[in-house]
Design an enzyme around this catalytic site. Structure first.
Site, PDB file in Angstrom:
ATOM      1  N   ASP A   1       5.385   9.013  -0.582  1.00 33.13           N
ATOM      2  CA  ASP A   1       5.092   8.648  -1.961  1.00 33.13           C
ATOM      3  C   ASP A   1       3.748   7.919  -1.972  1.00 33.13           C
ATOM      4  O   ASP A   1       3.087   7.809  -0.931  1.00 33.13           O
ATOM      5  CB  ASP A   1       6.218   7.787  -2.533  1.00 33.13           C
ATOM      6  CG  ASP A   1       6.325   7.888  -4.050  1.00 33.13           C
ATOM      7  OD1 ASP A   1       5.445   8.486  -4.687  1.00 33.13           O
ATOM      8  OD2 ASP A   1       7.294   7.343  -4.605  1.00 33.13           O
TER       9      ASP A   1
ATOM     10  N   GLU B   1       2.815   4.983  -4.572  1.00 37.57           N
ATOM     11  CA  GLU B   1       2.704   3.645  -5.153  1.00 37.57           C
ATOM     12  C   GLU B   1       2.813   2.535  -4.115  1.00 37.57           C
ATOM     13  O   GLU B   1       2.252   1.448  -4.297  1.00 37.57           O
ATOM     14  CB  GLU B   1       3.764   3.445  -6.241  1.00 37.57           C
ATOM     15  CG  GLU B   1       3.518   4.238  -7.509  1.00 37.57           C
ATOM     16  CD  GLU B   1       4.122   5.639  -7.466  1.00 37.57           C
ATOM     17  OE1 GLU B   1       4.142   6.309  -8.506  1.00 37.57           O
ATOM     18  OE2 GLU B   1       4.566   6.063  -6.378  1.00 37.57           O
TER      19      GLU B   1
ATOM     20  N   HIS C   1       8.313   2.748  -3.444  1.00 37.05           N
ATOM     21  CA  HIS C   1       8.247   1.626  -4.381  1.00 37.05           C
ATOM     22  C   HIS C   1       9.641   1.269  -4.876  1.00 37.05           C
ATOM     23  O   HIS C   1      10.594   2.046  -4.736  1.00 37.05           O
ATOM     24  CB  HIS C   1       7.360   1.979  -5.573  1.00 37.05           C
ATOM     25  CG  HIS C   1       7.816   3.238  -6.269  1.00 37.05           C
ATOM     26  ND1 HIS C   1       8.823   3.255  -7.204  1.00 37.05           N
ATOM     27  CD2 HIS C   1       7.409   4.525  -6.131  1.00 37.05           C
ATOM     28  CE1 HIS C   1       9.027   4.490  -7.618  1.00 37.05           C
ATOM     29  NE2 HIS C   1       8.177   5.290  -6.975  1.00 37.05           N
TER      30      HIS C   1
ATOM     31  N   HIS D   1       9.262   1.820 -10.802  1.00 39.99           N
ATOM     32  CA  HIS D   1       9.824   2.737 -11.779  1.00 39.99           C
ATOM     33  C   HIS D   1      10.839   3.596 -11.037  1.00 39.99           C
ATOM     34  O   HIS D   1      10.991   3.480  -9.820  1.00 39.99           O
ATOM     35  CB  HIS D   1       8.740   3.629 -12.411  1.00 39.99           C
ATOM     36  CG  HIS D   1       8.094   4.553 -11.435  1.00 39.99           C
ATOM     37  ND1 HIS D   1       7.093   4.158 -10.580  1.00 39.99           N
ATOM     38  CD2 HIS D   1       8.317   5.872 -11.165  1.00 39.99           C
ATOM     39  CE1 HIS D   1       6.722   5.182  -9.827  1.00 39.99           C
ATOM     40  NE2 HIS D   1       7.459   6.227 -10.161  1.00 39.99           N
TER      41      HIS D   1
ATOM     42  N   GLU E   1      14.548   5.501  -6.356  1.00 36.97           N
ATOM     43  CA  GLU E   1      14.118   6.569  -5.458  1.00 36.97           C
ATOM     44  C   GLU E   1      14.490   6.279  -4.008  1.00 36.97           C
ATOM     45  O   GLU E   1      14.807   7.184  -3.238  1.00 36.97           O
ATOM     46  CB  GLU E   1      12.609   6.783  -5.612  1.00 36.97           C
ATOM     47  CG  GLU E   1      12.243   7.264  -7.006  1.00 36.97           C
ATOM     48  CD  GLU E   1      10.756   7.307  -7.273  1.00 36.97           C
ATOM     49  OE1 GLU E   1       9.980   7.539  -6.322  1.00 36.97           O
ATOM     50  OE2 GLU E   1      10.361   7.119  -8.437  1.00 36.97           O
TER      51      GLU E   1
END
Length: 276
Positions: free
Chosen positions: A8, A10, A104, A115, A134
């Protein structure tokens, strides 16, 4: 030893703002190189531990952030969309371990760029009644495939969320969150060294078999838009919890794939693509 890396953005070293991680952002091109550097540190750690096969899945936003020429030559890259299994595309029971890079914290927490999958569109997610983002959904779905997540990198909030979800996962905090768009950064050389060393240590002994999730599982999602929830009720097996919340039951690997369909429906109604 076959290693799977889900990457990912972030939670990558040095990145703190949407302009760092979204295509078109003024620092996105720089951010995608930083993403590659964190991933390459994890690849080097896996090689040091004896990995003979390494696959990297670009798991952020457009799913084509990693530049192939910037990736360590020992790794193979899964890039582009669509991906039925999204952030876990290409993961199979034949892999020995999963490493999550640049992750994140979930929606509603004070982590950097926190988020759950779709920015402001998803308010909350629960897996069997337990709040999940996630991180937890990736860990549980990998466990359903019989593959343990052994290491994760991100900010300190993401690392704390990981440790709460599965205390056996080794974590590397590359920044300390001050708010959603501010953090105290670990020096880049120090962060990459920590990623490499942590991944190598986590893979230095055979990973233990994960505890599989219950079967069937219940996946529940609360959306910001009641229109999204109402539309999703047209999918067989999806039921309403309230005006903005839907639920489905089944094998977690099937639910993970179904959730990807839900996000595409939500994107068509809200003009907001998943960015993970």
């Amino acid at each position: 030893m076959r290693i799977y890396i889900s990457a990912d953005m972030e939670g990558v070293t040095g990145l703190v703002d949407a302009d760092d991680v979204q295509p078109g952002g003024r620092d996105y091109e720089r951010g995608r190189l930083k993403m590659a550097e964190d991933v390459n540190a994890a690849v080097r750690g896996a090689i040091a531990a004896g990995a003979t096969d390494i696959v990297v899945n670009d798991a952020h936003g457009p799913l084509r952030n990693l530049l192939p020429e910037a990736l360590h030559p020992a790794a193979r890259l899964i890039r582009g969309r669509p991906k039925q299994m999204g952030m876990l595309e290409g993961l199979t029971p034949h892999h020995d371990a999963v490493v999550c890079v640049g992750y994140h914290a979930r929606a509603g927490t004070p982590g950097v760029l926190s988020h759950s999958f779709m920015g402001h569109e998803i308010e909350d997610i629960w897996l069997d009644g337990r709040p999940v983002g996630e991180i937890g959904l990736a860990q549980a779905t990998a466990a359903a495939l019989g593959v343990p997540v052994v290491a994760l990198t991100g900010d300190d909030t993401a690392c704390a969320e990981t440790e709460e979800w599965d205390g056996s996962v080794a974590t590397v905090a590359v920044k300390q969150a001050h708010d959603r768009f501010a953090a105290a950064l670990l020096p880049e050389a120090e962060a990459r060294r920590a990623i490499e060393e942590t991944v190598a240590a986590a893979l230095s002994t055979p990973p233990r078999a994960p505890v599989p999730p219950p079967h069937p599982c219940a996946l529940t999602v609360r959306w910001q838009s009641a229109s999204v929830a109402t539309t999703l009720l047209g999918i067989p097996g999806v039921t309403a919890v309230d005006g903005r919340t839907v639920r489905a039951h089944g094998a977690l690997t099937d639910l993970y794939r179904l959730f990807g369909v839900w996000m595409q429906v939500a994107a068509s109604l809200t003009d907001q693509r998943p960015y993970c």
